[in-house]
Design a protein around this motif. Sequence first.
Motif, PDB file in Angstrom:
ATOM      1  N   SER A  34      13.719   4.426  -3.550  1.00  0.00           N
ATOM      2  CA  SER A  34      12.619   3.737  -2.880  1.00  0.00           C
ATOM      3  C   SER A  34      12.904   3.657  -1.383  1.00  0.00           C
ATOM      4  N   CYS A  35      12.292   2.696  -0.698  1.00  0.00           N
ATOM      5  CA  CYS A  35      12.447   2.613   0.753  1.00  0.00           C
ATOM      6  C   CYS A  35      12.490   1.163   1.201  1.00  0.00           C
ATOM      7  N   PRO A  36      12.899   0.917   2.436  1.00  0.00           N
ATOM      8  CA  PRO A  36      12.916  -0.471   2.908  1.00  0.00           C
ATOM      9  C   PRO A  36      11.552  -1.009   3.330  1.00  0.00           C
ATOM     10  N   GLN A  37      10.646  -0.132   3.795  1.00  0.00           N
ATOM     11  CA  GLN A  37       9.521  -0.610   4.595  1.00  0.00           C
ATOM     12  C   GLN A  37       8.212  -0.849   3.843  1.00  0.00           C
ATOM     13  N   LYS A  38       8.157  -0.529   2.551  1.00  0.00           N
ATOM     14  CA  LYS A  38       6.882  -0.736   1.832  1.00  0.00           C
ATOM     15  C   LYS A  38       6.981  -2.011   0.985  1.00  0.00           C
ATOM     16  N   GLY A  39       7.048  -1.904  -0.346  1.00  0.00           N
ATOM     17  CA  GLY A  39       7.023  -3.116  -1.164  1.00  0.00           C
ATOM     18  C   GLY A  39       8.201  -4.049  -0.955  1.00  0.00           C
ATOM     19  N   HIS A  78       6.156   8.276  -8.338  1.00  0.00           N
ATOM     20  CA  HIS A  78       5.517   7.272  -9.201  1.00  0.00           C
ATOM     21  C   HIS A  78       4.133   6.958  -8.612  1.00  0.00           C
ATOM     22  N   TRP A  79       4.111   6.467  -7.375  1.00  0.00           N
ATOM     23  CA  TRP A  79       2.845   6.238  -6.675  1.00  0.00           C
ATOM     24  C   TRP A  79       2.800   7.193  -5.494  1.00  0.00           C
ATOM     25  N   GLU A  80       1.815   8.103  -5.496  1.00  0.00           N
ATOM     26  CA  GLU A  80       1.656   9.071  -4.392  1.00  0.00           C
ATOM     27  C   GLU A  80       0.837   8.404  -3.289  1.00  0.00           C
ATOM     28  N   THR A  81       1.536   7.985  -2.246  1.00  0.00           N
ATOM     29  CA  THR A  81       0.921   7.223  -1.168  1.00  0.00           C
ATOM     30  C   THR A  81      -0.053   8.055  -0.337  1.00  0.00           C
ATOM     31  N   GLY A  82       0.102   9.383  -0.371  1.00  0.00           N
ATOM     32  CA  GLY A  82      -0.779  10.248   0.407  1.00  0.00           C
ATOM     33  C   GLY A  82      -2.222  10.135  -0.043  1.00  0.00           C
ATOM     34  N   THR A  88       0.845  14.300  -0.107  1.00  0.00           N
ATOM     35  CA  THR A  88       1.767  14.526   1.006  1.00  0.00           C
ATOM     36  C   THR A  88       3.223  14.277   0.617  1.00  0.00           C
ATOM     37  N   PHE A  89       3.478  13.125   0.009  1.00  0.00           N
ATOM     38  CA  PHE A  89       4.872  12.712  -0.167  1.00  0.00           C
ATOM     39  C   PHE A  89       5.545  13.472  -1.296  1.00  0.00           C
ATOM     40  N   SER A  90       4.835  13.651  -2.408  1.00  0.00           N
ATOM     41  CA  SER A  90       5.429  14.460  -3.477  1.00  0.00           C
ATOM     42  C   SER A  90       5.584  15.902  -2.998  1.00  0.00           C
ATOM     43  N   VAL A 104      12.593  10.184  -9.918  1.00  0.00           N
ATOM     44  CA  VAL A 104      11.316   9.584  -9.524  1.00  0.00           C
ATOM     45  C   VAL A 104      11.376   9.007  -8.106  1.00  0.00           C
ATOM     46  N   ASP A 105      10.399   9.405  -7.304  1.00  0.00           N
ATOM     47  CA  ASP A 105      10.162   8.829  -5.980  1.00  0.00           C
ATOM     48  C   ASP A 105       9.354   7.551  -6.207  1.00  0.00           C
ATOM     49  N   ALA A 106      10.053   6.414  -6.144  1.00  0.00           N
ATOM     50  CA  ALA A 106       9.393   5.111  -6.348  1.00  0.00           C
ATOM     51  C   ALA A 106       9.266   4.380  -5.014  1.00  0.00           C
ATOM     52  N   VAL A 107       9.109   5.148  -3.946  1.00  0.00           N
ATOM     53  CA  VAL A 107       9.064   4.556  -2.612  1.00  0.00           C
ATOM     54  C   VAL A 107       7.924   3.547  -2.496  1.00  0.00           C
ATOM     55  N   SER A 108       6.757   3.888  -3.044  1.00  0.00           N
ATOM     56  CA  SER A 108       5.598   3.013  -2.835  1.00  0.00           C
ATOM     57  C   SER A 108       5.413   1.979  -3.939  1.00  0.00           C
ATOM     58  N   SER A 109       6.085   2.141  -5.077  1.00  0.00           N
ATOM     59  CA  SER A 109       5.810   1.228  -6.193  1.00  0.00           C
ATOM     60  C   SER A 109       6.797   0.075  -6.286  1.00  0.00           C
ATOM     61  N   GLY A 151      19.049   3.727   5.892  1.00  0.00           N
ATOM     62  CA  GLY A 151      18.030   4.605   6.455  1.00  0.00           C
ATOM     63  C   GLY A 151      16.651   4.335   5.906  1.00  0.00           C
ATOM     64  N   THR A 152      15.835   5.362   5.845  1.00  0.00           N
ATOM     65  CA  THR A 152      14.436   5.237   5.420  1.00  0.00           C
ATOM     66  C   THR A 152      14.268   5.783   4.002  1.00  0.00           C
ATOM     67  N   GLY A 153      13.051   5.828   3.554  1.00  0.00           N
ATOM     68  CA  GLY A 153      12.773   6.350   2.224  1.00  0.00           C
ATOM     69  C   GLY A 153      13.368   7.738   1.997  1.00  0.00           C
ATOM     70  N   TRP A 154      13.239   8.608   2.999  1.00  0.00           N
ATOM     71  CA  TRP A 154      13.765   9.975   2.822  1.00  0.00           C
ATOM     72  C   TRP A 154      15.289   9.988   2.689  1.00  0.00           C
ATOM     73  N   SER A 155      15.960   8.993   3.257  1.00  0.00           N
ATOM     74  CA  SER A 155      17.409   8.903   3.087  1.00  0.00           C
ATOM     75  C   SER A 155      17.726   8.632   1.621  1.00  0.00           C
ATOM     76  N   GLY A 156      17.007   7.678   1.026  1.00  0.00           N
ATOM     77  CA  GLY A 156      17.210   7.384  -0.394  1.00  0.00           C
ATOM     78  C   GLY A 156      16.876   8.593  -1.253  1.00  0.00           C
ATOM     79  N   LEU A 157      15.781   9.290  -0.894  1.00  0.00           N
ATOM     80  CA  LEU A 157      15.376  10.462  -1.679  1.00  0.00           C
ATOM     81  C   LEU A 157      16.389  11.594  -1.531  1.00  0.00           C
ATOM     82  N   ASP A 158      16.964  11.743  -0.346  1.00  0.00           N
ATOM     83  CA  ASP A 158      17.989  12.769  -0.156  1.00  0.00           C
ATOM     84  C   ASP A 158      19.199  12.476  -1.054  1.00  0.00           C
TER      85      ASP A 158
HETATM   86  C1  LIG Z   1       6.543   6.453   2.592  1.00  0.00           C
HETATM   87  C2  LIG Z   1       6.932   7.384   1.514  1.00  0.00           C
HETATM   88  C3  LIG Z   1       8.032   8.243   1.646  1.00  0.00           C
HETATM   89  C4  LIG Z   1       8.837   8.351   2.928  1.00  0.00           C
HETATM   90  O1  LIG Z   1       9.453   7.153   3.304  1.00  0.00           O
HETATM   91  P1  LIG Z   1      10.051   6.991   4.799  1.00  0.00           P
HETATM   92  O2  LIG Z   1      10.430   5.523   4.857  1.00  0.00           O
HETATM   93  O3  LIG Z   1       8.964   7.377   5.756  1.00  0.00           O
HETATM   94  O4  LIG Z   1      11.240   7.859   4.916  1.00  0.00           O
HETATM   95  C5  LIG Z   1       8.358   9.054   0.576  1.00  0.00           C
HETATM   96  N1  LIG Z   1       7.663   9.002  -0.581  1.00  0.00           N
HETATM   97  C6  LIG Z   1       6.602   8.192  -0.753  1.00  0.00           C
HETATM   98  C7  LIG Z   1       5.866   8.181  -2.068  1.00  0.00           C
HETATM   99  C8  LIG Z   1       6.202   7.352   0.288  1.00  0.00           C
HETATM  100  O5  LIG Z   1       5.148   6.531   0.120  1.00  0.00           O
END
Ligand SMILES: *Cc1c(COP(=O)(O)O)cnc(C)c1O
Length: 415
Positions: free
Chosen positions: A213-218, A162-166, A99-101, A189-194, A73-80
């Motif tokens: 973390s997530c698939p679509q950023k780093g 870790h990195w607040e993308t908002g 936004t994200f935190s 830790v939400d390390a989605v962006s780092s 899934g996406t970042g929120w799947s990993g965070l869930d």
């Molecule tokens: C992008 C992002 C998310 C959400 O990731 P999705 O892939 O949209 O589910 C959560 N936390 C941070 C810090 C993000 O940058």
Amino acid sequence: MTQTAIPSALTIPETLAAGPGPGNTDARVLAAFANAGLADHMQADVLRGMIECKLMLREIWGTKNVHTFGVAGTGWSGLDCLFSAIGPGDKVVAFVNGTFSGIDALTVRMKAASRENLAANSLDPKPANVTVITVPHGQSVLGEVVEAALAAHKPTWAVMAHWETGSGRINDLRGFSDACERHGVMGLVDAVSSLGIEDFAIDDFPGVAGWASCPQKGVLCLPLTYAPVSFTDRYIAHLKANGASTYVHHPILEARHWAIIDGKDAAAGTYHRTHSGYAVAAFHEALRINLQHGKAQKARDYAFHEAALRAAVIALGCDVTSNMTSLVVLNLPSALAGREKELVQACRATGFGIWPTLSEPVQVRIGILNQLSEAAITDIVTRFAAAMNAMGGKVDASAALAALGRHYGRDMAAE
Ligand SMILES: *Cc1c(COP(=O)(O)O)cnc(C)c1O
């Protein structure tokens, strides 16, 4: 009775993805996705690929955590999955600076809420056992703030991005981990962006019990694949003792398909859900690209090109308030102030994908995921300056290009 016409085939255009994410996916990843054969989720190469992905993730994330794998899934799947061990009544302190935190904190409030809390406000529950510490947009969460909150509240869990993308801000991971260790708190830790951008290693932060973390950023694997997660043995022991009310995102159960069984690496995975050979092949190639680039080199490349973009937008009169290296978050010069959304819309309409902030205050976000070349940064700056001028901004594009030239060690005037 009217019949709905079948739409014509969907065509999604190529755009310049110059936002906070998703990033431009490498052609090798798309080829790996498209070239995978149809194989079931228990076929030997799919299972071997998942094991190799797991091992590459440990390398990229600098950890010996056995429970390191991908959540479909996406970042929120990993965070869930990360927050799954938080149960009703658990004491949590969450730090929010964008936004994200903010959404992390909402997820945590939903999981820590009682039935009564949910019934009172099901979409935005406010359990008293969750303390949300809000740091103003544009500022980082500092170690002192974490230390004071953990000392005062003595929670079981602490949650931070870790990195607040908002807002494009890097938070104090060292301070967070140290405070968690001092107070015996399990940090999440939400390390989605780092992940895949900064050169850091999970095992250097022992106060943090879980990461997502997530698939679509780093990681740069947009074809909807896997959100990396990692858990310490302490987290897993707590989870085993207390349980989680999820099957699909249960860290112990989900790990089994990645050949992590009874806390150890197994020879092969066992069924958890129907994984896609296409997704596994794409994720595998994305991780190989990350390792081939090298974590330290990749981090240096992001810092180098972000500095170029920063210098150029400052030369256009913008005020940069971020400190992440994968994007700049900026205020427009006073002549265009208040027209951020209009500017972003105009850019997006021409296939130049930049973003506004998603929560107040409205700012512009320009990202450089997988745009690590002078040509790509120059294209971004040229388009941005043109868009500002099209709105009557009267900015000097040549000043921005000269700033780029200085950064990249060229004399623009001589050309
Ligand atoms: C992008 C992002 C998310 C959400 O990731 P999705 O892939 O949209 O589910 C959560 N936390 C941070 C810090 C993000 O940058």
